[in-house]
Scaffold this motif. Structure first.
Motif, mmCIF file in Angstrom:
data_model
loop_
_atom_site.group_PDB
_atom_site.id
_atom_site.type_symbol
_atom_site.label_atom_id
_atom_site.label_comp_id
_atom_site.label_asym_id
_atom_site.label_seq_id
_atom_site.Cartn_x
_atom_site.Cartn_y
_atom_site.Cartn_z
ATOM 1 N N LEU A 1 0.819 -1.215 0.000
ATOM 2 C CA LEU A 1 0.000 0.000 0.000
ATOM 3 C C LEU A 1 0.855 1.267 0.000
ATOM 4 O O LEU A 1 0.328 2.367 0.047
ATOM 5 C CB LEU A 1 -0.949 0.005 1.204
ATOM 6 C CG LEU A 1 -2.052 -1.051 1.152
ATOM 7 C CD1 LEU A 1 -2.808 -1.095 2.474
ATOM 8 C CD2 LEU A 1 -3.013 -0.765 -0.004
ATOM 9 N N GLY A 2 2.163 1.086 -0.059
ATOM 10 C CA GLY A 2 3.069 2.221 -0.185
ATOM 11 C C GLY A 2 3.540 2.832 1.113
ATOM 12 O O GLY A 2 4.169 3.894 1.098
ATOM 13 N N ARG B 1 -0.704 8.857 4.187
ATOM 14 C CA ARG B 1 -0.324 8.065 3.011
ATOM 15 C C ARG B 1 -1.255 8.358 1.840
ATOM 16 O O ARG B 1 -0.818 8.494 0.707
ATOM 17 C CB ARG B 1 -0.353 6.565 3.361
ATOM 18 C CG ARG B 1 -0.020 5.678 2.206
ATOM 19 C CD ARG B 1 1.435 5.841 1.764
ATOM 20 N NE ARG B 1 1.620 5.178 0.497
ATOM 21 C CZ ARG B 1 2.129 5.740 -0.584
ATOM 22 N NH1 ARG B 1 2.577 6.969 -0.551
ATOM 23 N NH2 ARG B 1 2.231 5.079 -1.701
ATOM 24 N N LEU B 2 -2.537 8.492 2.125
ATOM 25 C CA LEU B 2 -3.509 8.817 1.083
ATOM 26 C C LEU B 2 -3.211 10.184 0.463
ATOM 27 O O LEU B 2 -3.295 10.353 -0.759
ATOM 28 C CB LEU B 2 -4.923 8.784 1.668
ATOM 29 C CG LEU B 2 -6.081 8.778 0.700
ATOM 30 C CD1 LEU B 2 -5.983 7.641 -0.292
ATOM 31 C CD2 LEU B 2 -7.387 8.688 1.480
ATOM 32 N N GLY B 3 -2.813 11.134 1.288
ATOM 33 C CA GLY B 3 -2.428 12.451 0.778
ATOM 34 C C GLY B 3 -1.220 12.372 -0.143
ATOM 35 O O GLY B 3 -1.165 13.043 -1.180
ATOM 36 N N GLU B 4 -0.240 11.526 0.227
ATOM 37 C CA GLU B 4 0.936 11.333 -0.631
ATOM 38 C C GLU B 4 0.530 10.731 -1.971
ATOM 39 O O GLU B 4 1.044 11.125 -3.016
ATOM 40 C CB GLU B 4 1.944 10.418 0.065
ATOM 41 C CG GLU B 4 2.597 11.031 1.282
ATOM 42 C CD GLU B 4 3.375 10.003 2.100
ATOM 43 O OE1 GLU B 4 3.615 8.883 1.599
ATOM 44 O OE2 GLU B 4 3.734 10.331 3.242
ATOM 45 N N ILE B 5 -0.373 9.791 -1.931
ATOM 46 C CA ILE B 5 -0.855 9.167 -3.169
ATOM 47 C C ILE B 5 -1.558 10.198 -4.041
ATOM 48 O O ILE B 5 -1.327 10.254 -5.263
ATOM 49 C CB ILE B 5 -1.782 7.973 -2.857
ATOM 50 C CG1 ILE B 5 -0.975 6.834 -2.241
ATOM 51 C CG2 ILE B 5 -2.522 7.498 -4.103
ATOM 52 C CD1 ILE B 5 -1.817 5.712 -1.660
ATOM 53 N N ASP B 6 -2.396 11.032 -3.435
ATOM 54 C CA ASP B 6 -3.093 12.081 -4.193
ATOM 55 C C ASP B 6 -2.098 13.038 -4.849
ATOM 56 O O ASP B 6 -2.272 13.439 -6.006
ATOM 57 C CB ASP B 6 -4.057 12.855 -3.293
ATOM 58 C CG ASP B 6 -5.307 12.070 -2.951
ATOM 59 O OD1 ASP B 6 -5.644 11.127 -3.689
ATOM 60 O OD2 ASP B 6 -5.944 12.403 -1.923
ATOM 61 N N ALA C 1 -1.534 13.639 -8.891
ATOM 62 C CA ALA C 1 -1.569 14.973 -9.511
ATOM 63 C C ALA C 1 -0.300 15.213 -10.323
ATOM 64 O O ALA C 1 -0.364 15.749 -11.442
ATOM 65 C CB ALA C 1 -1.740 16.045 -8.441
ATOM 66 N N GLU C 2 0.853 14.807 -9.785
ATOM 67 C CA GLU C 2 2.114 14.959 -10.519
ATOM 68 C C GLU C 2 2.096 14.141 -11.803
ATOM 69 O O GLU C 2 2.513 14.624 -12.864
ATOM 70 C CB GLU C 2 3.294 14.521 -9.652
ATOM 71 C CG GLU C 2 3.614 15.456 -8.512
ATOM 72 C CD GLU C 2 4.677 14.885 -7.576
ATOM 73 O OE1 GLU C 2 5.314 13.859 -7.926
ATOM 74 O OE2 GLU C 2 4.864 15.461 -6.495
ATOM 75 N N LEU C 3 1.618 12.918 -11.720
ATOM 76 C CA LEU C 3 1.559 12.065 -12.902
ATOM 77 C C LEU C 3 0.584 12.602 -13.949
ATOM 78 O O LEU C 3 0.853 12.533 -15.153
ATOM 79 C CB LEU C 3 1.183 10.631 -12.513
ATOM 80 C CG LEU C 3 2.270 9.834 -11.800
ATOM 81 C CD1 LEU C 3 1.702 8.514 -11.275
ATOM 82 C CD2 LEU C 3 3.452 9.589 -12.716
ATOM 83 N N GLU C 4 -0.534 13.149 -13.492
ATOM 84 C CA GLU C 4 -1.489 13.735 -14.440
ATOM 85 C C GLU C 4 -0.879 14.933 -15.153
ATOM 86 O O GLU C 4 -1.072 15.109 -16.356
ATOM 87 C CB GLU C 4 -2.785 14.114 -13.723
ATOM 88 C CG GLU C 4 -3.619 12.896 -13.343
ATOM 89 C CD GLU C 4 -4.849 13.225 -12.512
ATOM 90 O OE1 GLU C 4 -4.947 14.347 -11.959
ATOM 91 O OE2 GLU C 4 -5.716 12.332 -12.401
#
Length: 132
Positions: A55-56, A86-91, A95-98
């Motif tokens: 889950l990172g 962790r969820l905030g890091e994923i978000d 956003a960076e990938l988008e």
């Protein structure tokens, strides 16, 4: 169970299990011959760590989560806080990938992809210094 069996049960490579032992995340008993002897508790910890890492969660997060898991007096709010971080890091990563996708899509769209040497992708990658 030996390290091979623990690896199969947890889905973790033996090398990772040795590393987790080295940094103190797990502490298997040692048999008389010196080999690691993973009991049910250590095997469960390895499964827990495998899932948390999938889950990172970072190693430090895993250490905190294990501590909370073993503390029956814990507040679930502490666990939730770690998961929300962790969820905030994923978000943020999404956003960076988008943004990367938009930029690269634009560059691909502007490139003709033909036999000419002119290529907006290479021009962009070269930056301002390489555009002269």
């Amino acid at each position: 169970m030996n390290i091979k069996d623990a690896a199969e049960a947890s889905g973790l490579p033996a090398k990772t299990i040795r590393y987790y032992e080295e940094i103190g995340l797990v502490s298997p008993a040692r048999a008389a011959n010196g080999y690691r002897d993973f009991g049910a508790r250590e095997a469960a910890k390895l499964g827990f760590l495998a899932r948390a890492r999938s889950l990172g969660f970072s190693i430090d997060d895993c250490r905190a989560l294990l501590s909370l898991y073993e503390d029956r007096e814990r507040a679930s709010a502490d666990v939730k806080r770690l998961a929300e971080e962790r969820l905030g890091e994923i978000d943020r990563k999404i956003a960076e990938l988008e943004a990367l996708k938009v930029t690269l899509s634009d560059l691909v769209h502007r490139c003709h992809g033909d036999d000419r040497p002119d290529c907006p992708i290479l021009t962009d990658l070269a930056g301002p210094e390489g555009r002269a």
